[in-house]
Design a protein around this motif. Structure first.
Motif, PDB file in Angstrom:
ATOM      1  N   PRO A  24       0.836  -1.214   0.000  1.00 37.06           N
ATOM      2  CA  PRO A  24       0.000   0.000   0.000  1.00 37.06           C
ATOM      3  C   PRO A  24       0.862   1.251   0.000  1.00 37.06           C
ATOM      4  O   PRO A  24       1.989   1.255   0.510  1.00 37.06           O
ATOM      5  N   LYS A  25       0.336   2.298  -0.570  1.00 34.15           N
ATOM      6  CA  LYS A  25       1.070   3.555  -0.621  1.00 34.15           C
ATOM      7  C   LYS A  25       1.180   4.149   0.784  1.00 34.15           C
ATOM      8  O   LYS A  25       0.228   4.139   1.545  1.00 34.15           O
ATOM      9  N   ILE A  26       2.341   4.668   1.079  1.00 35.89           N
ATOM     10  CA  ILE A  26       2.621   5.257   2.384  1.00 35.89           C
ATOM     11  C   ILE A  26       2.670   6.772   2.240  1.00 35.89           C
ATOM     12  O   ILE A  26       3.327   7.302   1.338  1.00 35.89           O
ATOM     13  N   ARG A  27       1.964   7.458   3.118  1.00 35.97           N
ATOM     14  CA  ARG A  27       1.922   8.916   3.111  1.00 35.97           C
ATOM     15  C   ARG A  27       2.686   9.430   4.327  1.00 35.97           C
ATOM     16  O   ARG A  27       2.394   9.061   5.464  1.00 35.97           O
ATOM     17  N   VAL A  28       3.685  10.271   4.093  1.00 35.56           N
ATOM     18  CA  VAL A  28       4.505  10.846   5.160  1.00 35.56           C
ATOM     19  C   VAL A  28       4.312  12.362   5.138  1.00 35.56           C
ATOM     20  O   VAL A  28       4.510  13.000   4.101  1.00 35.56           O
ATOM     21  N   THR A  29       3.923  12.921   6.284  1.00 32.66           N
ATOM     22  CA  THR A  29       3.713  14.360   6.408  1.00 32.66           C
ATOM     23  C   THR A  29       4.553  14.880   7.563  1.00 32.66           C
ATOM     24  O   THR A  29       4.507  14.334   8.667  1.00 32.66           O
TER      25      THR A  29
ATOM     26  N   SER B 168       1.142   7.332   7.466  1.00 31.72           N
ATOM     27  CA  SER B 168      -0.127   6.613   7.361  1.00 31.72           C
ATOM     28  C   SER B 168      -0.167   5.806   6.076  1.00 31.72           C
ATOM     29  O   SER B 168       0.515   6.128   5.094  1.00 31.72           O
ATOM     30  N   CYS B 169      -0.982   4.771   6.096  1.00 30.47           N
ATOM     31  CA  CYS B 169      -1.219   3.943   4.910  1.00 30.47           C
ATOM     32  C   CYS B 169      -2.525   3.187   5.098  1.00 30.47           C
ATOM     33  O   CYS B 169      -2.989   2.997   6.222  1.00 30.47           O
ATOM     34  N   LYS B 170      -3.112   2.777   3.992  1.00 28.27           N
ATOM     35  CA  LYS B 170      -4.347   1.999   4.028  1.00 28.27           C
ATOM     36  C   LYS B 170      -4.007   0.519   4.100  1.00 28.27           C
ATOM     37  O   LYS B 170      -3.096   0.053   3.415  1.00 28.27           O
ATOM     38  N   VAL B 171      -4.748  -0.209   4.917  1.00 29.42           N
ATOM     39  CA  VAL B 171      -4.516  -1.633   5.117  1.00 29.42           C
ATOM     40  C   VAL B 171      -5.828  -2.387   4.942  1.00 29.42           C
ATOM     41  O   VAL B 171      -6.905  -1.782   4.824  1.00 29.42           O
ATOM     42  N   LEU B 172      -5.738  -3.716   4.947  1.00 33.46           N
ATOM     43  CA  LEU B 172      -6.911  -4.595   4.820  1.00 33.46           C
ATOM     44  C   LEU B 172      -7.727  -4.245   3.589  1.00 33.46           C
ATOM     45  O   LEU B 172      -8.930  -4.009   3.643  1.00 33.46           O
ATOM     46  N   ASP B 173      -7.030  -4.175   2.438  1.00 32.15           N
ATOM     47  CA  ASP B 173      -7.683  -3.852   1.160  1.00 32.15           C
ATOM     48  C   ASP B 173      -8.417  -2.520   1.235  1.00 32.15           C
ATOM     49  O   ASP B 173      -9.565  -2.380   0.795  1.00 32.15           O
ATOM     50  N   SER B 174      -7.748  -1.527   1.825  1.00 31.07           N
ATOM     51  CA  SER B 174      -8.270  -0.156   1.947  1.00 31.07           C
ATOM     52  C   SER B 174      -9.515  -0.059   2.816  1.00 31.07           C
ATOM     53  O   SER B 174     -10.229   0.946   2.767  1.00 31.07           O
ATOM     54  N   LEU B 175      -9.778  -1.068   3.645  1.00 34.39           N
ATOM     55  CA  LEU B 175     -10.913  -1.000   4.558  1.00 34.39           C
ATOM     56  C   LEU B 175     -10.574  -0.246   5.840  1.00 34.39           C
ATOM     57  O   LEU B 175     -11.482   0.181   6.563  1.00 34.39           O
TER      58      LEU B 175
ATOM     59  N   PHE C 238       7.886  31.158  11.131  1.00 38.99           N
ATOM     60  CA  PHE C 238       7.429  30.474   9.932  1.00 38.99           C
ATOM     61  C   PHE C 238       6.979  29.069  10.295  1.00 38.99           C
ATOM     62  O   PHE C 238       7.381  28.505  11.324  1.00 38.99           O
ATOM     63  N   ARG C 239       6.149  28.531   9.459  1.00 46.47           N
ATOM     64  CA  ARG C 239       5.635  27.177   9.608  1.00 46.47           C
ATOM     65  C   ARG C 239       5.634  26.522   8.234  1.00 46.47           C
ATOM     66  O   ARG C 239       5.201  27.119   7.248  1.00 46.47           O
ATOM     67  N   ALA C 240       6.120  25.307   8.173  1.00 42.84           N
ATOM     68  CA  ALA C 240       6.208  24.570   6.913  1.00 42.84           C
ATOM     69  C   ALA C 240       5.587  23.188   7.080  1.00 42.84           C
ATOM     70  O   ALA C 240       5.716  22.563   8.134  1.00 42.84           O
ATOM     71  N   LYS C 241       4.940  22.735   6.031  1.00 43.30           N
ATOM     72  CA  LYS C 241       4.308  21.417   6.025  1.00 43.30           C
ATOM     73  C   LYS C 241       4.564  20.769   4.676  1.00 43.30           C
ATOM     74  O   LYS C 241       4.250  21.338   3.632  1.00 43.30           O
ATOM     75  N   LYS C 242       5.137  19.567   4.701  1.00 43.20           N
ATOM     76  CA  LYS C 242       5.521  18.858   3.485  1.00 43.20           C
ATOM     77  C   LYS C 242       4.965  17.443   3.518  1.00 43.20           C
ATOM     78  O   LYS C 242       4.969  16.790   4.566  1.00 43.20           O
ATOM     79  N   ARG C 243       4.508  16.976   2.373  1.00 41.50           N
ATOM     80  CA  ARG C 243       3.965  15.613   2.262  1.00 41.50           C
ATOM     81  C   ARG C 243       4.731  14.842   1.195  1.00 41.50           C
ATOM     82  O   ARG C 243       5.043  15.372   0.116  1.00 41.50           O
ATOM     83  N   TRP C 244       4.999  13.576   1.515  1.00 40.97           N
ATOM     84  CA  TRP C 244       5.615  12.653   0.560  1.00 40.97           C
ATOM     85  C   TRP C 244       4.701  11.438   0.382  1.00 40.97           C
ATOM     86  O   TRP C 244       4.181  10.906   1.363  1.00 40.97           O
ATOM     87  N   ASP C 245       4.530  10.999  -0.844  1.00 36.24           N
ATOM     88  CA  ASP C 245       3.806   9.772  -1.157  1.00 36.24           C
ATOM     89  C   ASP C 245       4.816   8.739  -1.642  1.00 36.24           C
ATOM     90  O   ASP C 245       5.418   8.886  -2.693  1.00 36.24           O
ATOM     91  N   ILE C 246       4.984   7.693  -0.829  1.00 35.04           N
ATOM     92  CA  ILE C 246       6.000   6.674  -1.122  1.00 35.04           C
ATOM     93  C   ILE C 246       5.315   5.416  -1.656  1.00 35.04           C
ATOM     94  O   ILE C 246       4.374   4.920  -1.034  1.00 35.04           O
TER      95      ILE C 246
END
Length: 338
Positions: free
Chosen positions: A46-51, A66-73, A330-338
Protein backbone atom coordinates in the motif's frame (compact mmCIF):
# COMPACT_ATOMS: atom_id res chain seq x y z
CA UNK A 1 4.10 -10.93 -70.15
CA UNK A 2 2.72 -13.67 -68.00
CA UNK A 3 1.52 -12.75 -64.51
CA UNK A 4 3.37 -14.42 -61.65
CA UNK A 5 1.48 -17.26 -60.11
CA UNK A 6 0.50 -17.10 -56.47
CA UNK A 7 0.88 -20.50 -54.90
CA UNK A 8 -0.51 -21.40 -51.47
CA UNK A 9 1.97 -23.62 -49.66
CA UNK A 10 0.11 -26.28 -47.71
CA UNK A 11 1.73 -28.12 -44.88
CA UNK A 12 2.20 -31.76 -45.68
CA UNK A 13 -0.24 -34.01 -43.84
CA UNK A 14 1.40 -36.34 -41.30
CA UNK A 15 1.37 -40.03 -41.94
CA UNK A 16 -1.11 -41.63 -39.55
CA UNK A 17 1.09 -44.71 -39.37
CA UNK A 18 4.17 -42.79 -38.29
CA UNK A 19 5.13 -42.18 -34.69
CA UNK A 20 5.65 -38.55 -33.68
CA UNK A 21 7.43 -37.76 -30.48
CA UNK A 22 6.64 -34.23 -29.19
CA UNK A 23 9.50 -32.24 -27.72
CA UNK A 24 9.02 -31.14 -24.11
CA UNK A 25 8.10 -27.46 -23.69
CA UNK A 26 10.91 -25.13 -22.92
CA UNK A 27 11.11 -24.07 -19.30
CA UNK A 28 10.92 -20.33 -18.61
CA UNK A 29 14.20 -18.62 -17.96
CA UNK A 30 15.31 -18.78 -14.38
CA UNK A 31 14.82 -15.62 -12.39
CA UNK A 32 16.40 -14.47 -9.20
CA UNK A 33 13.92 -15.15 -6.41
CA UNK A 34 14.83 -12.07 -4.39
CA UNK A 35 14.40 -9.57 -7.23
CA UNK A 36 11.20 -11.22 -8.54
CA UNK A 37 9.68 -11.43 -5.06
CA UNK A 38 10.57 -7.84 -4.19
CA UNK A 39 9.00 -6.53 -7.41
CA UNK A 40 5.73 -8.30 -6.59
CA UNK A 41 5.85 -6.95 -3.03
CA UNK A 42 6.40 -3.38 -4.29
CA UNK A 43 3.40 -3.66 -6.59
CA UNK A 44 1.16 -4.99 -3.80
CA UNK A 45 2.47 -2.74 -1.02
CA UNK A 46 0.00 0.00 0.00
CA UNK A 47 1.07 3.55 -0.62
CA UNK A 48 2.62 5.26 2.38
CA UNK A 49 1.92 8.92 3.11
CA UNK A 50 4.51 10.85 5.16
CA UNK A 51 3.71 14.36 6.41
CA UNK A 52 6.16 16.55 8.31
CA UNK A 53 5.32 19.92 9.83
CA UNK A 54 7.66 22.39 11.54
CA UNK A 55 6.70 25.35 13.70
CA UNK A 56 9.51 27.81 14.43
CA UNK A 57 7.65 29.22 17.46
CA UNK A 58 7.83 25.92 19.34
CA UNK A 59 10.88 24.57 17.40
CA UNK A 60 9.17 21.17 17.19
CA UNK A 61 8.72 18.81 14.25
CA UNK A 62 5.36 17.03 13.89
CA UNK A 63 5.40 13.79 11.88
CA UNK A 64 2.57 11.61 10.57
CA UNK A 65 2.99 8.33 8.71
CA UNK A 66 -0.13 6.61 7.36
CA UNK A 67 -1.22 3.94 4.91
CA UNK A 68 -4.35 2.00 4.03
CA UNK A 69 -4.52 -1.63 5.12
CA UNK A 70 -6.91 -4.59 4.82
CA UNK A 71 -7.68 -3.85 1.16
CA UNK A 72 -8.27 -0.16 1.95
CA UNK A 73 -10.91 -1.00 4.56
CA UNK A 74 -8.88 0.62 7.34
CA UNK A 75 -6.19 3.26 7.78
CA UNK A 76 -3.11 2.91 9.99
CA UNK A 77 -1.45 6.11 11.25
CA UNK A 78 1.61 6.74 13.41
CA UNK A 79 2.30 10.25 14.70
CA UNK A 80 5.05 11.65 16.90
CA UNK A 81 7.06 14.79 17.62
CA UNK A 82 10.74 15.59 17.97
CA UNK A 83 12.66 18.69 19.00
CA UNK A 84 15.94 20.09 17.72
CA UNK A 85 17.91 17.59 19.82
CA UNK A 86 16.18 14.65 18.15
CA UNK A 87 14.23 13.66 21.27
CA UNK A 88 10.95 11.91 20.40
CA UNK A 89 7.74 12.62 22.29
CA UNK A 90 3.99 12.07 22.20
CA UNK A 91 3.91 8.93 19.99
CA UNK A 92 0.37 8.02 18.92
CA UNK A 93 -0.85 4.98 16.97
CA UNK A 94 -4.30 4.92 15.35
CA UNK A 95 -6.28 2.37 13.36
CA UNK A 96 -9.48 3.76 11.85
CA UNK A 97 -12.21 2.21 9.75
CA UNK A 98 -15.83 2.86 8.93
CA UNK A 99 -17.23 1.10 12.00
CA UNK A 100 -14.33 0.92 14.46
CA UNK A 101 -11.38 3.11 15.40
CA UNK A 102 -8.60 2.64 17.94
CA UNK A 103 -6.28 5.39 19.19
CA UNK A 104 -3.37 4.31 21.35
CA UNK A 105 -1.09 6.60 23.36
CA UNK A 106 2.24 4.79 23.60
CA UNK A 107 3.67 6.91 26.42
CA UNK A 108 0.53 6.90 28.56
CA UNK A 109 -0.26 3.28 27.64
CA UNK A 110 -3.87 4.30 27.15
CA UNK A 111 -6.34 3.52 24.38
CA UNK A 112 -9.51 5.20 23.15
CA UNK A 113 -11.96 2.98 21.28
CA UNK A 114 -14.78 4.30 19.08
CA UNK A 115 -17.42 2.07 17.51
CA UNK A 116 -20.39 2.92 15.31
CA UNK A 117 -22.70 0.68 13.30
CA UNK A 118 -26.29 0.39 12.14
CA UNK A 119 -28.49 -1.83 14.28
CA UNK A 120 -31.42 -1.55 11.89
CA UNK A 121 -32.47 0.80 9.07
CA UNK A 122 -32.66 4.26 10.60
CA UNK A 123 -31.16 3.16 13.95
CA UNK A 124 -27.46 3.65 14.76
CA UNK A 125 -25.41 2.59 17.79
CA UNK A 126 -22.33 4.51 18.98
CA UNK A 127 -19.87 3.72 21.75
CA UNK A 128 -16.77 5.44 23.13
CA UNK A 129 -14.52 3.82 25.75
CA UNK A 130 -11.28 4.96 27.38
CA UNK A 131 -9.35 1.98 28.68
CA UNK A 132 -7.25 3.63 31.39
CA UNK A 133 -10.05 5.52 33.13
CA UNK A 134 -12.66 2.84 32.39
CA UNK A 135 -15.06 5.57 31.27
CA UNK A 136 -17.01 6.09 28.09
CA UNK A 137 -20.34 6.86 26.51
CA UNK A 138 -23.11 4.89 24.80
CA UNK A 139 -25.64 6.43 22.45
CA UNK A 140 -28.44 5.45 20.10
CA UNK A 141 -29.50 7.63 17.14
CA UNK A 142 -32.86 7.11 15.42
CA UNK A 143 -34.17 8.75 12.25
CA UNK A 144 -37.58 10.36 12.63
CA UNK A 145 -39.58 11.05 9.46
CA UNK A 146 -36.41 10.93 7.35
CA UNK A 147 -32.69 11.60 7.90
CA UNK A 148 -33.30 15.35 8.49
CA UNK A 149 -34.94 14.60 11.86
CA UNK A 150 -32.97 12.62 14.43
CA UNK A 151 -33.46 11.67 18.06
CA UNK A 152 -30.42 10.70 20.14
CA UNK A 153 -30.16 9.14 23.59
CA UNK A 154 -26.69 9.07 25.16
CA UNK A 155 -25.46 8.02 28.58
CA UNK A 156 -22.09 8.09 30.33
CA UNK A 157 -20.46 4.80 31.36
CA UNK A 158 -20.56 4.19 34.25
CA UNK A 159 -23.93 5.89 34.47
CA UNK A 160 -24.20 8.85 36.86
CA UNK A 161 -27.71 10.03 36.06
CA UNK A 162 -30.38 10.21 33.42
CA UNK A 163 -29.32 9.90 29.77
CA UNK A 164 -29.05 13.01 27.62
CA UNK A 165 -31.83 13.38 25.02
CA UNK A 166 -31.24 15.41 21.84
CA UNK A 167 -33.70 16.21 19.07
CA UNK A 168 -32.16 17.40 15.79
CA UNK A 169 -34.17 19.00 12.99
CA UNK A 170 -33.40 21.20 9.94
CA UNK A 171 -33.61 24.48 11.91
CA UNK A 172 -31.41 23.40 14.83
CA UNK A 173 -31.41 21.06 17.82
CA UNK A 174 -32.64 20.90 21.42
CA UNK A 175 -31.13 18.76 24.19
CA UNK A 176 -32.26 17.87 27.71
CA UNK A 177 -29.67 16.65 30.20
CA UNK A 178 -29.04 16.35 33.92
CA UNK A 179 -26.28 18.44 35.49
CA UNK A 180 -24.86 18.87 38.96
CA UNK A 181 -25.41 22.13 40.83
CA UNK A 182 -23.38 22.85 43.95
CA UNK A 183 -25.24 24.30 46.93
CA UNK A 184 -23.97 26.25 49.94
CA UNK A 185 -23.59 23.08 51.99
CA UNK A 186 -21.27 21.66 49.27
CA UNK A 187 -23.82 19.03 48.39
CA UNK A 188 -24.25 18.38 44.70
CA UNK A 189 -27.80 18.56 43.46
CA UNK A 190 -28.77 17.19 40.08
CA UNK A 191 -31.12 19.33 38.01
CA UNK A 192 -32.44 19.14 34.45
CA UNK A 193 -31.18 21.74 32.00
CA UNK A 194 -32.19 22.60 28.44
CA UNK A 195 -29.69 23.61 25.76
CA UNK A 196 -30.38 24.32 22.14
CA UNK A 197 -29.64 26.20 18.96
CA UNK A 198 -32.11 27.57 16.40
CA UNK A 199 -31.47 29.06 12.97
CA UNK A 200 -33.90 30.84 10.71
CA UNK A 201 -34.05 33.11 7.67
CA UNK A 202 -35.05 36.70 8.49
CA UNK A 203 -35.17 39.26 5.69
CA UNK A 204 -31.95 38.77 3.70
CA UNK A 205 -29.92 37.19 6.51
CA UNK A 206 -29.76 34.28 8.94
CA UNK A 207 -30.60 34.69 12.63
CA UNK A 208 -29.08 32.24 15.13
CA UNK A 209 -30.15 31.80 18.76
CA UNK A 210 -27.97 29.67 21.05
CA UNK A 211 -29.02 28.86 24.62
CA UNK A 212 -26.60 27.16 27.01
CA UNK A 213 -25.92 27.37 30.76
CA UNK A 214 -28.67 29.97 31.30
CA UNK A 215 -27.11 32.29 28.70
CA UNK A 216 -28.68 33.30 25.39
CA UNK A 217 -26.52 34.37 22.43
CA UNK A 218 -28.30 36.08 19.53
CA UNK A 219 -26.51 36.54 16.20
CA UNK A 220 -27.66 37.92 12.86
CA UNK A 221 -25.66 37.53 9.65
CA UNK A 222 -26.39 39.57 6.54
CA UNK A 223 -24.30 38.69 3.50
CA UNK A 224 -24.28 39.61 -0.17
CA UNK A 225 -21.65 39.52 -2.90
CA UNK A 226 -19.63 42.44 -1.49
CA UNK A 227 -20.49 42.92 2.17
CA UNK A 228 -21.11 40.92 5.36
CA UNK A 229 -22.54 42.44 8.55
CA UNK A 230 -22.80 40.38 11.78
CA UNK A 231 -24.20 42.00 14.95
CA UNK A 232 -24.49 39.85 18.09
CA UNK A 233 -25.64 40.21 21.70
CA UNK A 234 -25.35 37.97 24.78
CA UNK A 235 -28.04 37.87 27.47
CA UNK A 236 -28.26 38.51 30.37
CA UNK A 237 -24.81 40.17 30.28
CA UNK A 238 -25.92 42.51 27.42
CA UNK A 239 -22.46 42.20 25.83
CA UNK A 240 -22.71 43.45 22.24
CA UNK A 241 -20.32 43.18 19.32
CA UNK A 242 -20.41 43.40 15.57
CA UNK A 243 -18.30 42.27 12.63
CA UNK A 244 -18.06 43.94 9.25
CA UNK A 245 -16.49 42.43 6.14
CA UNK A 246 -16.06 44.20 2.79
CA UNK A 247 -14.85 42.63 -0.44
CA UNK A 248 -13.19 45.02 -2.89
CA UNK A 249 -12.77 42.48 -5.66
CA UNK A 250 -12.03 38.81 -6.22
CA UNK A 251 -8.62 39.17 -4.51
CA UNK A 252 -9.06 41.77 -1.72
CA UNK A 253 -11.08 41.63 1.51
CA UNK A 254 -11.17 43.75 4.68
CA UNK A 255 -12.61 42.54 8.01
CA UNK A 256 -13.32 44.54 11.16
CA UNK A 257 -14.58 43.39 14.58
CA UNK A 258 -15.58 45.58 17.52
CA UNK A 259 -16.75 44.69 21.05
CA UNK A 260 -18.95 47.43 22.52
CA UNK A 261 -18.62 46.02 26.04
CA UNK A 262 -14.81 46.12 26.26
CA UNK A 263 -13.97 48.56 23.40
CA UNK A 264 -11.55 46.00 21.99
CA UNK A 265 -11.30 45.84 18.20
CA UNK A 266 -9.36 44.01 15.52
CA UNK A 267 -8.97 44.27 11.77
CA UNK A 268 -7.59 41.97 9.05
CA UNK A 269 -6.77 42.68 5.40
CA UNK A 270 -6.46 39.77 2.94
CA UNK A 271 -5.05 39.74 -0.58
CA UNK A 272 -4.97 36.61 -2.75
CA UNK A 273 -2.39 36.14 -5.49
CA UNK A 274 -3.83 33.32 -7.52
CA UNK A 275 -4.89 30.17 -5.70
CA UNK A 276 -1.66 29.28 -3.90
CA UNK A 277 -0.51 32.63 -2.48
CA UNK A 278 -2.17 34.80 0.18
CA UNK A 279 -1.05 37.89 2.07
CA UNK A 280 -2.70 38.88 5.37
CA UNK A 281 -2.09 41.79 7.74
CA UNK A 282 -3.94 42.86 10.86
CA UNK A 283 -4.01 44.42 14.29
CA UNK A 284 -5.53 43.30 17.64
CA UNK A 285 -6.12 46.02 20.26
CA UNK A 286 -6.65 43.53 23.12
CA UNK A 287 -3.06 42.26 22.93
CA UNK A 288 -1.76 45.47 21.27
CA UNK A 289 -0.14 43.50 18.47
CA UNK A 290 0.26 44.08 14.74
CA UNK A 291 1.10 41.26 12.40
CA UNK A 292 1.53 40.26 8.77
CA UNK A 293 1.71 36.82 7.17
CA UNK A 294 2.34 35.27 3.78
CA UNK A 295 0.91 31.88 2.80
CA UNK A 296 2.44 29.71 0.08
CA UNK A 297 -0.20 27.06 -0.61
CA UNK A 298 -3.91 27.31 0.03
CA UNK A 299 -4.43 28.40 3.65
CA UNK A 300 -7.37 26.11 4.37
CA UNK A 301 -6.33 23.35 1.98
CA UNK A 302 -4.19 20.26 2.39
CA UNK A 303 -0.54 19.85 1.54
CA UNK A 304 -1.31 17.46 -1.34
CA UNK A 305 -3.02 20.28 -3.29
CA UNK A 306 -0.16 22.79 -2.76
CA UNK A 307 2.74 23.25 -5.19
CA UNK A 308 5.27 20.44 -4.68
CA UNK A 309 2.90 19.21 -1.91
CA UNK A 310 4.32 21.80 0.46
CA UNK A 311 2.72 24.64 2.44
CA UNK A 312 4.71 27.48 4.00
CA UNK A 313 3.61 30.38 6.20
CA UNK A 314 5.76 33.36 7.21
CA UNK A 315 4.50 35.65 9.99
CA UNK A 316 5.87 38.88 11.41
CA UNK A 317 4.57 40.00 14.83
CA UNK A 318 5.16 43.57 16.03
CA UNK A 319 4.13 44.42 19.63
CA UNK A 320 2.90 48.00 19.90
CA UNK A 321 4.58 48.60 23.27
CA UNK A 322 7.97 47.11 22.35
CA UNK A 323 8.75 47.21 18.64
CA UNK A 324 12.30 45.98 19.27
CA UNK A 325 10.92 42.59 20.36
CA UNK A 326 9.33 41.94 16.97
CA UNK A 327 9.55 38.32 15.87
CA UNK A 328 9.59 36.58 12.50
CA UNK A 329 8.16 33.06 12.56
CA UNK A 330 7.43 30.47 9.93
CA UNK A 331 5.64 27.18 9.61
CA UNK A 332 6.21 24.57 6.91
CA UNK A 333 4.31 21.42 6.03
CA UNK A 334 5.52 18.86 3.48
CA UNK A 335 3.96 15.61 2.26
CA UNK A 336 5.61 12.65 0.56
CA UNK A 337 3.81 9.77 -1.16
CA UNK A 338 6.00 6.67 -1.12
Amino acid sequence: MAEPELKLKLKSQPNPNSLIVAAPPESPPATTGGVFGSSIWLRQRPKIRVTTEFDSDSAVFFHRISCKVLDSLAKLKLSFQNNGKGELSDPQLALTSKYLSLHYDIEEKNALVNASFDVAPGLQFKAVHEVKSQQGELSMVADLAGPAYKFELSSAVPSIGMPRATLKFPLGEVSLEENEEEEEEEQAKRILSVNGILKGQILNGVCTAKYKDDALDLRYCFKDEQMTFIPSISLPSNAMSFAFKRRFGPSDKLSYWYNLDTNYWSTVYKHNIGKDFKFKAGYDSEVRLGWASLWVGEEGGKAKTAPMKMKVQFMLQVPQDDISSSALMFRAKKRWDI
